[in-house]
Design a protein around this motif. Structure first.
Motif, mmCIF file in Angstrom:
data_model
loop_
_atom_site.group_PDB
_atom_site.id
_atom_site.type_symbol
_atom_site.label_atom_id
_atom_site.label_comp_id
_atom_site.label_asym_id
_atom_site.label_seq_id
_atom_site.Cartn_x
_atom_site.Cartn_y
_atom_site.Cartn_z
ATOM 1 N N SER A 7 -7.279 -1.967 -4.144
ATOM 2 C CA SER A 7 -7.704 -1.646 -2.768
ATOM 3 C C SER A 7 -8.337 -2.856 -2.066
ATOM 4 O O SER A 7 -9.407 -2.760 -1.456
ATOM 5 C CB SER A 7 -8.676 -0.466 -2.773
ATOM 6 N N ILE A 8 -7.663 -3.990 -2.155
ATOM 7 C CA ILE A 8 -8.181 -5.226 -1.566
ATOM 8 C C ILE A 8 -7.921 -5.212 -0.059
ATOM 9 O O ILE A 8 -6.781 -5.270 0.393
ATOM 10 C CB ILE A 8 -7.517 -6.461 -2.210
ATOM 11 N N HIS A 9 -8.992 -5.097 0.735
ATOM 12 C CA HIS A 9 -8.922 -5.139 2.207
ATOM 13 C C HIS A 9 -7.910 -4.147 2.777
ATOM 14 O O HIS A 9 -7.142 -4.476 3.692
ATOM 15 C CB HIS A 9 -8.592 -6.556 2.688
ATOM 16 N N THR A 10 -7.894 -2.932 2.270
ATOM 17 C CA THR A 10 -7.014 -1.912 2.841
ATOM 18 C C THR A 10 -7.476 -1.563 4.253
ATOM 19 O O THR A 10 -8.674 -1.592 4.554
ATOM 20 C CB THR A 10 -7.003 -0.648 1.965
ATOM 21 N N ASP A 11 -6.522 -1.224 5.117
ATOM 22 C CA ASP A 11 -6.874 -0.921 6.514
ATOM 23 C C ASP A 11 -6.155 0.316 7.052
ATOM 24 O O ASP A 11 -6.160 0.567 8.253
ATOM 25 C CB ASP A 11 -6.591 -2.127 7.412
ATOM 26 N N ILE A 12 -5.532 1.083 6.160
ATOM 27 C CA ILE A 12 -4.875 2.325 6.561
ATOM 28 C C ILE A 12 -4.968 3.303 5.397
ATOM 29 O O ILE A 12 -4.941 2.886 4.235
ATOM 30 C CB ILE A 12 -3.395 2.086 6.957
ATOM 31 N N THR A 13 -5.117 4.577 5.698
ATOM 32 C CA THR A 13 -5.193 5.614 4.662
ATOM 33 C C THR A 13 -3.954 6.495 4.728
ATOM 34 O O THR A 13 -3.579 6.961 5.814
ATOM 35 C CB THR A 13 -6.449 6.481 4.841
ATOM 36 N N ILE A 14 -3.324 6.699 3.575
ATOM 37 C CA ILE A 14 -2.181 7.612 3.468
ATOM 38 C C ILE A 14 -2.697 8.939 2.944
ATOM 39 O O ILE A 14 -3.261 9.000 1.840
ATOM 40 C CB ILE A 14 -1.101 7.070 2.514
ATOM 41 N N ASN A 15 -2.499 10.000 3.724
ATOM 42 C CA ASN A 15 -2.922 11.341 3.320
ATOM 43 C C ASN A 15 -1.713 12.127 2.834
ATOM 44 O O ASN A 15 -0.869 12.551 3.635
ATOM 45 C CB ASN A 15 -3.585 12.067 4.487
ATOM 46 N N ALA A 16 -1.600 12.281 1.521
ATOM 47 C CA ALA A 16 -0.521 13.075 0.934
ATOM 48 C C ALA A 16 -0.945 14.542 0.879
ATOM 49 O O ALA A 16 -2.025 14.913 1.355
ATOM 50 C CB ALA A 16 -0.188 12.544 -0.451
ATOM 51 N N SER A 17 -0.118 15.377 0.273
ATOM 52 C CA SER A 17 -0.412 16.814 0.259
ATOM 53 C C SER A 17 -1.640 17.151 -0.568
ATOM 54 O O SER A 17 -2.321 18.151 -0.299
ATOM 55 C CB SER A 17 0.798 17.583 -0.286
ATOM 56 N N ASP A 18 -1.961 16.328 -1.583
ATOM 57 C CA ASP A 18 -3.056 16.663 -2.485
ATOM 58 C C ASP A 18 -3.950 15.460 -2.796
ATOM 59 O O ASP A 18 -4.523 15.371 -3.878
ATOM 60 C CB ASP A 18 -2.514 17.257 -3.783
ATOM 61 N N GLY A 19 -4.057 14.541 -1.851
ATOM 62 C CA GLY A 19 -4.933 13.394 -2.075
ATOM 63 C C GLY A 19 -4.652 12.279 -1.087
ATOM 64 O O GLY A 19 -3.737 12.369 -0.264
ATOM 65 N N SER A 20 -5.429 11.203 -1.173
ATOM 66 C CA SER A 20 -5.297 10.080 -0.249
ATOM 67 C C SER A 20 -5.309 8.766 -1.016
ATOM 68 O O SER A 20 -5.848 8.674 -2.123
ATOM 69 C CB SER A 20 -6.444 10.084 0.776
#
Length: 329
Positions: free
Chosen positions: A161-174
């Motif tokens: 998770s080095i400098h992440t800038d977007i979150t992916i929201n799946a059906s059962d987690g992110s």
């Protein structure tokens, strides 16, 4: 006797030799056919029993790299209104160098037309360093896309998770990711981040039709650190995502992989996916497997369910193939 009497029809792992009339012969050998890395031959010989042989064509390659084969072979008799199969118990991890390494003696008398059908479950080659034999079908695209140092660095960006800038929201987690990496792989993601859409404003992408496990594998592919085993498990979810987000190289990788192991358990599902995602080679291979190679007779219950619930246009195409096959046999 015309040339077709010696021709063997093949798909990626399946070969069939149709013998119209063997009554007047004591021996016949097929033309060579390619499965895996080798050219192969069938031969049949009548001497009290009927002896069926399968072996690689003699060459320098097969001499120094003989196949280690696992396969199921059967003889299917065809007469009007009657179709019967004699099935060999199966061969597992057998090295085949010569035409005497696999011989099947069939005591049951065969008359009229019959088909020799072999389905390869695996083909291996011996390792030059003395390690365990390696399957020729276990690698593929994943290793070639994941060995570079740059890809290893991208993989660390994701896993750590080095400098992440977007979150992916799946059906059962992110899971966190990077806009630039996603946009570089997918024009759909690129469009999301280039316009004032909610994904840009909220710094999040919702993928409710994908589990967090499949989403992780999807991102592993984008970042170049996917493993072949996880790819195989999630091929259909990856195919759906590749189509949805216009990642053509992933879609093609799924397409090619799904061609490699069509069998009676998955052929109808693969046919439906081939139609849904417009995969012409997979669709043609599934049709040939079902109709030309006669596997439709082995899955009658499943095919009846397909007739009741499947897409009407696709069902019509299958029946069109069946009618064409009947005209030619």
């Amino acid at each position: 006797m015309n040339d077709s009497a010696y021709r063997v029809e093949t798909t990626s792992r399946l070969a069939q030799w149709r013998i119209e009339n063997f009554a007047s012969c004591t021996y016949r050998k097929s033309d060579p056919f390619k499965i895996g890395l080798w050219n192969w031959h069938f031969s049949v010989e009548r001497n009290r029993a009927l002896y069926v042989k399968l072996y690689p064509e003699i060459s320098n390659f097969s001499k120094y790299n003989p196949p280690i084969a696992s396969f199921v072979i059967k003889v299917v008799t065809c007469s009007v209104g009657d179709r019967k199969a004699l099935t060999h118990p199966g061969i597992t991890d057998k090295q085949i160098k010569s035409n005497d390494d696999f011989v099947w003696a069939i005591e049951v008398p065969l008359t009229g037309k019959f088909i020799i059908d072999v389905e390869f479950l695996d083909l291996k080659t011996a390792s030059p360093d003395g390690a365990e034999p390696c399957s020729i079908w276990s690698g593929g695209f994943t290793q070639t896309r994941s060995h570079a140092t740059a890809l290893a660095s991208l993989g660390r960006m994701l896993t750590e998770s080095i400098h992440t800038d977007i979150t992916i929201n799946a059906s059962d987690g992110s899971i966190g990711a990077h806009r630039a990496v996603l946009a570089a792989q997918s024009p759909v993601f690129g469009s999301m981040f280039s316009h004032n859409l909610k994904e840009k404003e909220m710094s999040a992408i919702d993928i409710p039709d994908m589990s967090i496990e499949a989403c992780q594998v999807f991102l592993n592919y984008i970042y170049g650190n996917i493993q072949h085993e996880e790819f195989l498990v999630h091929r259909l979810a990856l195919l759906q995502a590749a189509d949805k987000y216009d990642i053509s190289n992933l879609k093609e990788a799924c397409h090619e992989s799904l061609l490699e192991d069509i069998d009676t358990k998955n052929v109808l599902e693969r046919l439906e996916n081939a139609s849904l995602y417009q995969l012409p080679k997979l669709k043609t291979s599934c049709m040939r497997y079902l109709v030309k190679f006669g596997k439709i007779f082995d899955i009658r219950a499943e095919f009846n369910v397909f007739l009741q619930c499947g897409d009407r246009e696709l069902i019509a195409e299958v029946f069109h193939e069946i009618l064409n096959a009947w005209k030619g046999f």
